[in-house]
Design a protein around this motif. Structure first.
Motif, PDB file in Angstrom:
ATOM      1  N   GLY A   4      -0.569 -29.569  44.827  1.00 58.08           N
ATOM      2  CA  GLY A   4      -0.852 -29.150  43.464  1.00 58.08           C
ATOM      3  C   GLY A   4       0.348 -28.668  42.685  1.00 58.08           C
ATOM      4  O   GLY A   4       0.255 -28.411  41.490  1.00 58.08           O
ATOM      5  N   ALA A   5       1.495 -28.538  43.335  1.00 60.84           N
ATOM      6  CA  ALA A   5       2.658 -27.945  42.680  1.00 60.84           C
ATOM      7  C   ALA A   5       3.268 -28.851  41.610  1.00 60.84           C
ATOM      8  O   ALA A   5       3.646 -28.380  40.551  1.00 60.84           O
ATOM      9  CB  ALA A   5       3.711 -27.568  43.720  1.00 60.84           C
ATOM     10  N   TYR A   6       3.378 -30.154  41.906  1.00 61.52           N
ATOM     11  CA  TYR A   6       4.055 -31.077  40.990  1.00 61.52           C
ATOM     12  C   TYR A   6       3.377 -32.442  41.029  1.00 61.52           C
ATOM     13  O   TYR A   6       2.691 -32.783  41.981  1.00 61.52           O
ATOM     14  CB  TYR A   6       5.532 -31.261  41.390  1.00 61.52           C
ATOM     15  N   THR A   7       3.652 -33.221  40.005  1.00 61.39           N
ATOM     16  CA  THR A   7       3.219 -34.607  39.955  1.00 61.39           C
ATOM     17  C   THR A   7       4.453 -35.468  40.219  1.00 61.39           C
ATOM     18  O   THR A   7       5.507 -35.229  39.623  1.00 61.39           O
ATOM     19  CB  THR A   7       2.631 -34.954  38.569  1.00 61.39           C
ATOM     20  N   TYR A   8       4.322 -36.449  41.121  1.00 63.87           N
ATOM     21  CA  TYR A   8       5.487 -37.265  41.457  1.00 63.87           C
ATOM     22  C   TYR A   8       5.050 -38.621  42.011  1.00 63.87           C
ATOM     23  O   TYR A   8       3.914 -38.796  42.435  1.00 63.87           O
ATOM     24  CB  TYR A   8       6.390 -36.560  42.469  1.00 63.87           C
ATOM     25  N   THR A   9       5.987 -39.548  41.981  1.00 62.34           N
ATOM     26  CA  THR A   9       5.804 -40.844  42.626  1.00 62.34           C
ATOM     27  C   THR A   9       6.739 -40.904  43.826  1.00 62.34           C
ATOM     28  O   THR A   9       7.745 -40.194  43.874  1.00 62.34           O
ATOM     29  CB  THR A   9       6.116 -42.011  41.670  1.00 62.34           C
ATOM     30  N   ILE A  10       6.387 -41.748  44.788  1.00 61.25           N
ATOM     31  CA  ILE A  10       7.163 -41.860  46.015  1.00 61.25           C
ATOM     32  C   ILE A  10       7.609 -43.303  46.195  1.00 61.25           C
ATOM     33  O   ILE A  10       6.794 -44.225  46.096  1.00 61.25           O
ATOM     34  CB  ILE A  10       6.318 -41.436  47.237  1.00 61.25           C
ATOM     35  N   THR A  11       8.896 -43.484  46.469  1.00 63.65           N
ATOM     36  CA  THR A  11       9.451 -44.798  46.771  1.00 63.65           C
ATOM     37  C   THR A  11      10.096 -44.748  48.153  1.00 63.65           C
ATOM     38  O   THR A  11      11.068 -44.008  48.347  1.00 63.65           O
ATOM     39  CB  THR A  11      10.509 -45.206  45.725  1.00 63.65           C
ATOM     40  N   PRO A  12       9.574 -45.496  49.128  1.00 64.96           N
ATOM     41  CA  PRO A  12      10.205 -45.532  50.450  1.00 64.96           C
ATOM     42  C   PRO A  12      11.577 -46.194  50.355  1.00 64.96           C
ATOM     43  O   PRO A  12      11.747 -47.199  49.672  1.00 64.96           O
ATOM     44  CB  PRO A  12       9.255 -46.390  51.283  1.00 64.96           C
ATOM     45  N   LEU A  13      12.571 -45.604  51.044  1.00 68.13           N
ATOM     46  CA  LEU A  13      13.930 -46.133  51.007  1.00 68.13           C
ATOM     47  C   LEU A  13      14.397 -46.701  52.343  1.00 68.13           C
ATOM     48  O   LEU A  13      15.054 -47.735  52.373  1.00 68.13           O
ATOM     49  CB  LEU A  13      14.910 -45.040  50.565  1.00 68.13           C
TER      50      LEU A  13
END
Length: 117
Positions: free
Chosen positions: A63-72
């Motif tokens: 719930g702290a932040y909104t984010y997207t994730i990209t595997p590297l």
């Protein structure tokens, strides 16, 4: 300790793939099901041990932040030891960060997870 060896994402064990998917989808119940009862998570200078503490950490983190994730990248460093590097981009301070998820499996479950830059 053996050297890290790069591996393809589709070569990661099922529990790690399932955890990464559930983490991306913010599915706390699905994530927690993949941890051993006595598992530990080290994140942001704190250690969380056992399902109750890990669930509380997941609820705070989700719930702290909104984010997207990209595997590297994905690596294997030993039997049951993997590191997945992911880039998170969102509304947190700095906006973009590459994080390493160091995961140790035991008995088909996550025994230890360390999240660090």
């Amino acid at each position: 300790m053996p050297a890290n060896r790069a591996i393809a994402f589709d070569a990661l064990p099922g529990p790690i793939t399932a955890y990464l998917t559930a983490h991306r989808d913010h599915d706390i119940a699905a994530q927690l099901d993949l941890f051993a009862a006595d598992a530990t998570v080290d994140d942001d200078g704190h250690t969380h041990t056992g399902h109750s503490a890990i669930a509380a950490w997941m609820n705070r983190s989700a719930g702290a932040y909104t984010y997207t994730i990209t595997p590297l990248a994905a690596e294997q460093s030993g039997e049951g030891d993997y590191t997945v590097t992911q880039q998170l981009a969102g509304d947190f301070p700095g906006g973009i960060v590459d994080l390493r998820f160091r995961i140790t499996l035991r008995g088909g479950l996550i025994q230890h997870l360390v999240i660090e830059p």
